[in-house]
Design an enzyme around this catalytic site. Sequence first.
Site, mmCIF file in Angstrom:
data_model
loop_
_atom_site.group_PDB
_atom_site.id
_atom_site.type_symbol
_atom_site.label_atom_id
_atom_site.label_comp_id
_atom_site.label_asym_id
_atom_site.label_seq_id
_atom_site.Cartn_x
_atom_site.Cartn_y
_atom_site.Cartn_z
ATOM 1 N N HIS A 276 0.864 -1.191 0.000
ATOM 2 C CA HIS A 276 0.000 0.000 0.000
ATOM 3 C C HIS A 276 0.902 1.244 0.000
ATOM 4 O O HIS A 276 1.747 1.410 0.882
ATOM 5 C CB HIS A 276 -0.901 -0.007 1.233
ATOM 6 C CG HIS A 276 -1.945 1.040 1.186
ATOM 7 N ND1 HIS A 276 -3.224 0.809 0.702
ATOM 8 C CD2 HIS A 276 -1.892 2.335 1.514
ATOM 9 C CE1 HIS A 276 -3.911 1.939 0.767
ATOM 10 N NE2 HIS A 276 -3.143 2.879 1.257
ATOM 11 N N ALA A 277 0.724 2.123 -0.992
ATOM 12 C CA ALA A 277 1.642 3.257 -1.185
ATOM 13 C C ALA A 277 1.689 4.147 0.054
ATOM 14 O O ALA A 277 0.657 4.397 0.686
ATOM 15 C CB ALA A 277 1.202 4.069 -2.396
ATOM 16 N N GLU A 307 1.442 10.866 -3.178
ATOM 17 C CA GLU A 307 2.571 10.600 -2.259
ATOM 18 C C GLU A 307 3.627 11.699 -2.360
ATOM 19 O O GLU A 307 4.185 12.137 -1.358
ATOM 20 C CB GLU A 307 3.195 9.244 -2.578
ATOM 21 C CG GLU A 307 2.248 8.049 -2.466
ATOM 22 C CD GLU A 307 1.518 7.975 -1.135
ATOM 23 O OE1 GLU A 307 0.398 7.445 -1.107
ATOM 24 O OE2 GLU A 307 2.044 8.484 -0.133
ATOM 25 N N GLU A 334 -3.151 15.512 3.147
ATOM 26 C CA GLU A 334 -3.700 14.627 2.105
ATOM 27 C C GLU A 334 -4.056 15.393 0.839
ATOM 28 O O GLU A 334 -4.232 14.805 -0.222
ATOM 29 C CB GLU A 334 -4.937 13.900 2.644
ATOM 30 C CG GLU A 334 -4.675 13.014 3.839
ATOM 31 C CD GLU A 334 -3.493 12.067 3.640
ATOM 32 O OE1 GLU A 334 -2.851 11.691 4.632
ATOM 33 O OE2 GLU A 334 -3.199 11.700 2.481
ATOM 34 N N HIS A 437 -6.362 0.975 6.219
ATOM 35 C CA HIS A 437 -6.215 1.967 7.280
ATOM 36 C C HIS A 437 -6.714 1.478 8.628
ATOM 37 O O HIS A 437 -6.408 2.107 9.654
ATOM 38 C CB HIS A 437 -6.932 3.253 6.872
ATOM 39 C CG HIS A 437 -6.332 3.888 5.664
ATOM 40 N ND1 HIS A 437 -6.401 3.289 4.415
ATOM 41 C CD2 HIS A 437 -5.644 5.030 5.474
ATOM 42 C CE1 HIS A 437 -5.769 4.037 3.536
ATOM 43 N NE2 HIS A 437 -5.305 5.096 4.136
HETATM 44 C C1 LIG Z 1 -2.392 5.546 -1.148
HETATM 45 C C2 LIG Z 1 -2.524 6.358 0.118
HETATM 46 N N1 LIG Z 1 -1.557 5.894 1.116
HETATM 47 C C3 LIG Z 1 -1.536 6.621 2.396
HETATM 48 C C4 LIG Z 1 -1.351 8.124 2.141
HETATM 49 O O1 LIG Z 1 -0.491 8.494 1.335
HETATM 50 O O2 LIG Z 1 -2.122 8.882 2.728
HETATM 51 C C5 LIG Z 1 -0.439 6.027 3.309
HETATM 52 C C6 LIG Z 1 -0.997 4.833 4.060
HETATM 53 C C7 LIG Z 1 -1.666 5.433 5.257
HETATM 54 C C8 LIG Z 1 -0.961 6.777 5.527
HETATM 55 N N2 LIG Z 1 -0.072 6.946 4.393
HETATM 56 C C9 LIG Z 1 1.041 7.727 4.325
HETATM 57 O O3 LIG Z 1 1.780 7.724 3.369
HETATM 58 C C10 LIG Z 1 1.366 8.659 5.478
HETATM 59 N N3 LIG Z 1 2.676 8.325 6.021
HETATM 60 C C11 LIG Z 1 1.353 10.093 4.933
HETATM 61 C C12 LIG Z 1 1.584 11.105 6.068
HETATM 62 O O4 LIG Z 1 2.730 11.321 6.451
HETATM 63 O O5 LIG Z 1 0.574 11.598 6.578
HETATM 64 C C13 LIG Z 1 -3.938 6.191 0.649
HETATM 65 O O6 LIG Z 1 -4.158 5.353 1.507
HETATM 66 N N4 LIG Z 1 -4.957 6.918 0.111
HETATM 67 C C14 LIG Z 1 -4.855 7.944 -0.915
HETATM 68 C C15 LIG Z 1 -6.286 8.262 -1.298
HETATM 69 C C16 LIG Z 1 -7.185 7.687 -0.258
HETATM 70 C C17 LIG Z 1 -6.359 6.673 0.528
HETATM 71 C C18 LIG Z 1 -6.776 5.243 0.182
HETATM 72 O O7 LIG Z 1 -6.139 4.651 -0.708
HETATM 73 O O8 LIG Z 1 -7.759 4.743 0.807
HETATM 74 ZN ZN LIG Z 2 -1.860 10.600 1.837
#
Ligand SMILES: C[C@H](N[C@H](C(=O)O)[C@@H]1CCCN1C(=O)[C@@H](N)CC(=O)O)C(=O)N1CCC[C@H]1C(=O)O
Ligand SMILES: [Zn+2]
Length: 578
Positions: A276-277, A307, A334, A437
């Site tokens: 998961h990115a 990202e 975000e 999440h």
């Molecule tokens: C693909 C994106 N991955 C998250 C993000 O980039 O937010 C990752 C995983 C959870 C947090 N995270 C981080 O990278 C944090 N370290 C960033 C920070 O430092 O706050 C994601 O989950 N998304 C994007 C659209 C909706 C949601 C989904 O796909 O449901």
């Molecule tokens: Zn994000």
Amino acid sequence: MMNEENLRYAEFSLEYGTQAKALFEGKTTEITDAEARRQIESIMILGTANLTPEKQTRYNNLAGWMQANYSTAMAVMPDGRELPLDPDLTALMATSRDYLELKNAWKGWYEAAGRPIKDSYEEFVALSNEASKADGFNDTGEYWRSWYEEVDLEGVTEQLWIDLKPLYEELHAFVRRKLYDVYGPNYINLKGPIPAHLLGNMWAQQWGNVYDLVEPYPGKAGVDATPGMLDQGYDALKMFEVSEEFFTSLGLLNMTQEFWNFSMITKPADRDVVCHASAWDFYNQKDFRIKMCTVVNMEDLITVHHEMGHIQYFQQYAHQPIPFRGGANPGFHEAVGDTLALSVSTPKHLLEINLLDSVETDTEADINYLMSQAMDKIAFLPFGYMIDKWRWRVFDGATDKANYQSTWDDLRLQYQGIVPPVERDNTLDFDPGAKFHIPANTPYIRYFVSFVIQFQFYEAMCLEAGHQGELYKCDFYNSKEAGAKLAAMLQMGSSKPWPEAMQAIVGSNKMSTASLRRYFQPLTDWLHAQNVANGETVGWPEDTWRPMGFASPDGAPAFLEQYNSTSEVKLFEAVDAE
Ligand SMILES: C[C@H](N[C@H](C(=O)O)[C@@H]1CCCN1C(=O)[C@@H](N)CC(=O)O)C(=O)N1CCC[C@H]1C(=O)O
Ligand SMILES: [Zn+2]
């Protein structure tokens, strides 16, 4: 490794946090300097460092186990194939139009990813709440909501949803009609909820992958960059370079050498990773990384920008003291990448970077473009809203383990107007656990907030870039003025309450759905006219309807369980019809 780092970080924050607590607990109002007070209030929150080392270790082990399960879970298909989420199930959910194959993939994933962590999640929630209570919060949900500095975040987000619900319901009705045309009356009820597995995404959170089924005016020039990316021989690195170039065209910062050296942008062949990115700040003002199992398509090009938006924010506030190295509120973090992606996605921009070979700019082509954007942005809104509506009640105890599944299903029906393709077992099933999440314990309302404010940021940057005409046509590529406007806000980090950051970029200090509604106005007018002309029922009043595949009332095996592909069923229906 992760546990040792966590414990060391916990020791550090424990030492300084305890000192801050001893000196200032209940007396922070006496600190006259606003920034000092803000820093101290942040340092005083110890989080899981409040727990005994044994409980911290238990907490970290539960977190690690839940993440590991998510990253290794595989759907077992009827023919024995074991499919991981990335890239197999993600690609299947995006491209298959076979009702039963989609159902099998959906069912297999939710069982493999959700069920095994149901008990662990209950224990994890209890430990998390214990830590939050020691910080003076009622539960972890209240702690998470505190980052928005709103008296009533639930009320504020509810009002945003009420503003946006009509747009969603018009889109839902239109898409349901198009799915009816494809799958037929046996599978779609035009007055009911939509089966969750038909929307191109494992969580039905964004519907862009079924745009081809709903395209308003077929035959116009395409809006999807995927073919262009494949023709141009794009790889993951090229996608990141294209994104970096967009950021620097605005005068924003390059990625650091460490970023290029240490990021993981493709799925390794030799080991299990969390695909998961994600984007990471190592808090040393140089080391920033993305981890992503990149696939060459437009969906992932958008995610790359998402990202990279985090990385840009990390870099822009890197000079701030540590407690201020965060988003003005989590929704801001975000929104950065998505705001730029709104510009990158325009047909005009994709043509300019040779990812489309032609663009048409008549009204029909514009409606097509807005529809493709709506399938990602408007479709997402109820999903972004309901995840933490579910989780806040778990943290505050209103929802206990016995009701994890049923409250999830109720919210999915109430807000998204979708139903699972197969009956759920309220004892065994834990569908929330199959969404990244939840096991990753990453809050989610931030994405709902982002999907509203990113249109405010986009409109402000378009204005700054001197854009004239329809908002959705704006491409602020190369605008140093737009970039400067954004950077000024990003550099503030979380040093000031978010309304001041909002004021800095938008010129008003309120979250507002007006920009999103302005952006989509031509489409919402068009959708309404279409739905009226088709006599559509907007909404899902027949909400007790359930898809084929639920056990029939007398408990006999569900109609579809005996088949593994829709072609078999078609034979059955043909025979049945005779
Ligand atoms: C693909 C994106 N991955 C998250 C993000 O980039 O937010 C990752 C995983 C959870 C947090 N995270 C981080 O990278 C944090 N370290 C960033 C920070 O430092 O706050 C994601 O989950 N998304 C994007 C659209 C909706 C949601 C989904 O796909 O449901
Ligand atoms: Zn994000």
